[in-house]
Design an enzyme around this catalytic site. Structure first.
Site, mmCIF file in Angstrom:
data_model
loop_
_atom_site.group_PDB
_atom_site.id
_atom_site.type_symbol
_atom_site.label_atom_id
_atom_site.label_comp_id
_atom_site.label_asym_id
_atom_site.label_seq_id
_atom_site.Cartn_x
_atom_site.Cartn_y
_atom_site.Cartn_z
ATOM 1 N N ASP A 1 -2.061 -11.998 -0.176
ATOM 2 C CA ASP A 1 -2.883 -11.262 -1.134
ATOM 3 C C ASP A 1 -2.091 -11.212 -2.445
ATOM 4 O OD1 ASP A 1 -4.085 -9.391 -2.733
ATOM 5 O OD2 ASP A 1 -4.168 -7.804 -1.222
ATOM 6 N N LYS B 1 -7.115 -9.148 -9.589
ATOM 7 C CA LYS B 1 -6.754 -8.416 -10.801
ATOM 8 C C LYS B 1 -6.308 -9.290 -11.977
ATOM 9 C CE LYS B 1 -4.891 -4.300 -8.504
ATOM 10 N NZ LYS B 1 -5.555 -3.242 -9.246
HETATM 11 C C1 LIG Z 1 -2.379 -6.175 -3.590
HETATM 12 C C2 LIG Z 1 -3.768 -5.656 -3.800
HETATM 13 N N1 LIG Z 1 -4.775 -6.198 -3.125
HETATM 14 C C3 LIG Z 1 -6.034 -5.791 -3.296
HETATM 15 C C4 LIG Z 1 -6.337 -4.759 -4.156
HETATM 16 C C5 LIG Z 1 -7.734 -4.296 -4.316
HETATM 17 O O1 LIG Z 1 -8.277 -4.808 -5.475
HETATM 18 P P1 LIG Z 1 -9.607 -4.179 -6.079
HETATM 19 O O2 LIG Z 1 -9.267 -2.799 -6.488
HETATM 20 O O3 LIG Z 1 -9.929 -5.107 -7.220
HETATM 21 O O4 LIG Z 1 -10.627 -4.236 -5.007
HETATM 22 C C6 LIG Z 1 -5.319 -4.164 -4.897
HETATM 23 C C7 LIG Z 1 -5.615 -3.051 -5.807
HETATM 24 O O5 LIG Z 1 -4.787 -2.303 -6.223
HETATM 25 C C8 LIG Z 1 -4.001 -4.620 -4.714
HETATM 26 O O6 LIG Z 1 -2.983 -4.084 -5.378
#
Ligand SMILES: Cc1ncc(COP(=O)(O)O)c(C=O)c1O
Length: 435
Positions: free
Chosen positions: A235, A264
Site C-alpha cells: 500500500d 493520495k
Molecule cells: C497507507 C494508507 N493507505 C490507505 C489510506 C486510505 O486512503 P483514503 O483516505 O484515500 O481512503 C491511507 C490514509 O491515510 C493511508 O495512509
C-alpha cells in the site's frame, strides 16, 4: 462561522481547525483572516508537488472543457495515457492497472483481486498500519479506529510492526533484527484456518508513527508469503511518487509486490488512486467474473491530473530532490534533537519523517501532553504538522511530510518554529501548567 460548522457538518474526527482556509499555493495555506501557514502535512499527504500546482490546475481546466466524467465502460485519452505512463514506471509483473478514487478503495480492490485469484480469504496486516475506512481495508487498520463499528472482516490477522524504537516483542532496541516477523508468522500459522490469501503492508508505516522496516524485512516477508502461496500487497498511498526519495517505496527494499496500490500522492490534490497487478492475476480474475464498477472508476478528469503530476515529478527531478531535501530536513531535526532532551527519536525516509517526543530518553515514556502543546504552538506560529500515535496510543510523534517541492528556506522556517515551540512548551509543561 464556528456556529455554522457546529450546525451543519457531521464531525468526522477531532474538532475542526480554528480557522477557515481561503487559498493554498505550494507549501503554504492562507486563512481567511490573512495568516500564512506552512503546510508540512501536504494537506492529507496529497499535495505532492505543492498546493494548486499550475500544471495540475491546467490539466483539470482542460478536462473541464473536454470531458469530466463518463459511464464506467467508456474510456478516454487521459485514462489510456495515464495507464500507459504508470505501468511503464513499474517493473514487471505490475503491468495492469485500474484507476480509482481513494486509498481505501484501491486497497479494497487489491483485497478483492487477491481473494478471487487465490480463492482464499485470510489477510495479514501489520500492527500500526492504516489502509482506509472501507470495510475490508478498515479491518486491517491496526493503528486504531475499530471500536464502535461491529465485527472486523473474518480472516483479518495481524503481525507486529517492526517498530525498533519500541520493539513490540521487547526484543530489539533501536535496530530491528526481524524476530518480530518470524514470531508473527508463527502466530499466523497457528491461527490460520488454512485460507492464507495475502499480506498487506506499507513500505513505511506512516499513520502508525513513521516506522521504517529494516533492510531485509520485506525480502523475508516475500519469502514467507511465497512459502504459503500468499500474495504480497504494498500500500503506497503515502510512499508512492517520490515521497521516500524513490519513485516507489518498494524500490528501496528491492522487493516487487504482486499487487500495488497508490492513491493520495498521485492526484496532486484531486481524488485519484490506482491498483496494479500482473497480467496473470488480472486474466484469472477477469475469467472468474471480477467486478469493480463504481461511479467514478476511470474518470477522465482525475486521470488528467495524475498525468500532469507524473510529468512534473519527472521534469523537475522531484524524486531526487525529495531525497536531498529529506536528508537536509533530518539533519536539521537531529540538530534540534541535540538541544532538546524531549526528542527521543528522529526517523524516516525522504520527505516522510517522524519525530517522537519522550519525557525521558532513558524510559522513553511518551510525552503526549508536550506533543499536543508543541503541535498547537507550531500552528499558532505558522506551521501545520500532524501528530500521530506511538506507544500505548499516545499522541507523541510528529509526522512531517511537506510537498516534494519544499525549499531549504521553508524547511529552515519550519525547524525554527519547532525549535521555539519546543523551548516554550517544554517550559510550560515543566511548570505543570499543561498537565
Ligand atoms: C497507507 C494508507 N493507505 C490507505 C489510506 C486510505 O486512503 P483514503 O483516505 O484515500 O481512503 C491511507 C490514509 O491515510 C493511508 O495512509
Amino acid at each position: 462561522m464556528h456556529d455554522d460548522r457546529e450546525r451543519f457538518l457531521i464531525r468526522y474526527a477531532r474538532e475542526f481547525a480554528p480557522f477557515i482556509v481561503s487559498r493554498a499555493r505550494g507549501a503554504w495555506i492562507e486563512t481567511s483572516d490573512g495568516k500564512r501557514i506552512l503546510d508540512f502535512t501536504s494537506g492529507q499527504i496529497c499535495a505532492t508537488i505543492g498546493h494548486n500546482h499550475p500544471r495540475i490546475v491546467a490539466a483539470v481546466e482542460q478536462a473541464l472543457t473536454e470531458v469530466i466524467h463518463l459511464n464506467s465502460w467508456m474510456l478516454s485519452e487521459p485514462v489510456l495515457a495515464l495507464a500507459e505512463r504508470l505501468t511503464s514506471l513499474l517493473p514487471s509483473p505490475l503491468d495492469k492497472v485500474i484507476l480509482l478514487n481513494t486509498g481505501g478503495e484501491a486497497n479494497e480492490v487489491a483485497l478483492r483481486l487477491a481473494k478471487m485469484h487465490t480463492g482464499r480469504f485470510e489477510v495479514v496486516g501489520l500492527t500500526r498500519s492504516w489502509h482506509g475506512l472501507q470495510a475490508g481495508a478498515a479491518s486491517l487498520n491496526l493503528a486504531g479506529g475499530h471500536a464502535g463499528y461491529g465485527p472486523l472482516m473474518p480472516g483479518s490477522l495481524t503481525i507486529p510492526a517492526p517498530y525498533a524504537y519500541r520493539c513490540p516483542i521487547r526484543h530489539c532496541d533501536g535496530a530491528c533484527d526481524c524476530t518480530c516477523l518470524e514470531a508473527g508468522f508463527e502466530t499466523i500459522d497457528q491461527q490460520s484456518v488454512g485460507s492464507l490469501c495475502a499480506v498487506i503492508a506499507e513500505p513505511v508505516l506512516s499513520a502508525g508513527g513513521v516506522i521504517v522496516p529494516p533492510a531485509g524485512y520485506f525480502e523475508r516477508l516475500r519469502e514467507l508469503c511465497d512459502e504459503r502461496g500468499m500474495l504480497l500487497i504494498f500500500d503506497e498511498a503515502q510512499t508512492g511518487f517520490g515521497r521516500l526519495g524513490a519513485m516507489f517505496g518498494f524500490e528501496l527494499y528491492g522487493v516487487v509486490p504482486d499487487i500495488l496500490t497508490v492513491s493520495k500522492t498521485l492526484g496532486g490534490g484531486i481524488p485519484l488512486a490506482a491498483t496494479f497487478t500482473s497480467q496473470a492475476i488480472e486474466a484469472d480474475c477477469y475469467r472468474k467474473g471480477f467486478m469493480h464498477v463504481t461511479s467514478h472508476v476511470a474518470d477522465p478528469m482525475p486521470a488528467a491530473a495524475g498525468l500532469a503530476l507524473v510529468q512534473v515529478i519527472e521534469e523537475d527531478c522531484l524524486v531526487e530532490q525529495a531525497r536531498k531535501r529529506g536528508e537536509y530536513l533530518v539533519a536539521r531535526l537531529e540538530e534540534l534533537q541535540e538541544r532538546h532532551e524531549q526528542i527521543g527519536d528522529v526517523r524516516g525516509k525522504g520527505l516522510l519523517v517522524g519525530v517522537e517526543l519522550v519525557e525521558d530518553r532513558g524510559t522513553r515514556k511518551a510525552a503526549d501532553v508536550l506533543g499536543a502543546a508543541v503541535c498547537d504552538e507550531c500552528l499558532r506560529c505558522g506551521l501545520s504538522m500532524n501528530i500521530v500515535r506511538s506507544s500505548g496510543g499516545m499522541l507523541n510523534c510528529f509526522r512531517i511530510a511537506p510537498p516534494l517541492s519544499v525549499t531549504e528556506e521553508e524547511i529552515d522556517t519550519a525547524v525554527g518554529i519547532m525549535d521555539e515551540a519546543l523551548t516554550s512548551m517544554a517550559a510550560v509543561v515543566g511548570q505543570g501548567s499543561l498537565q
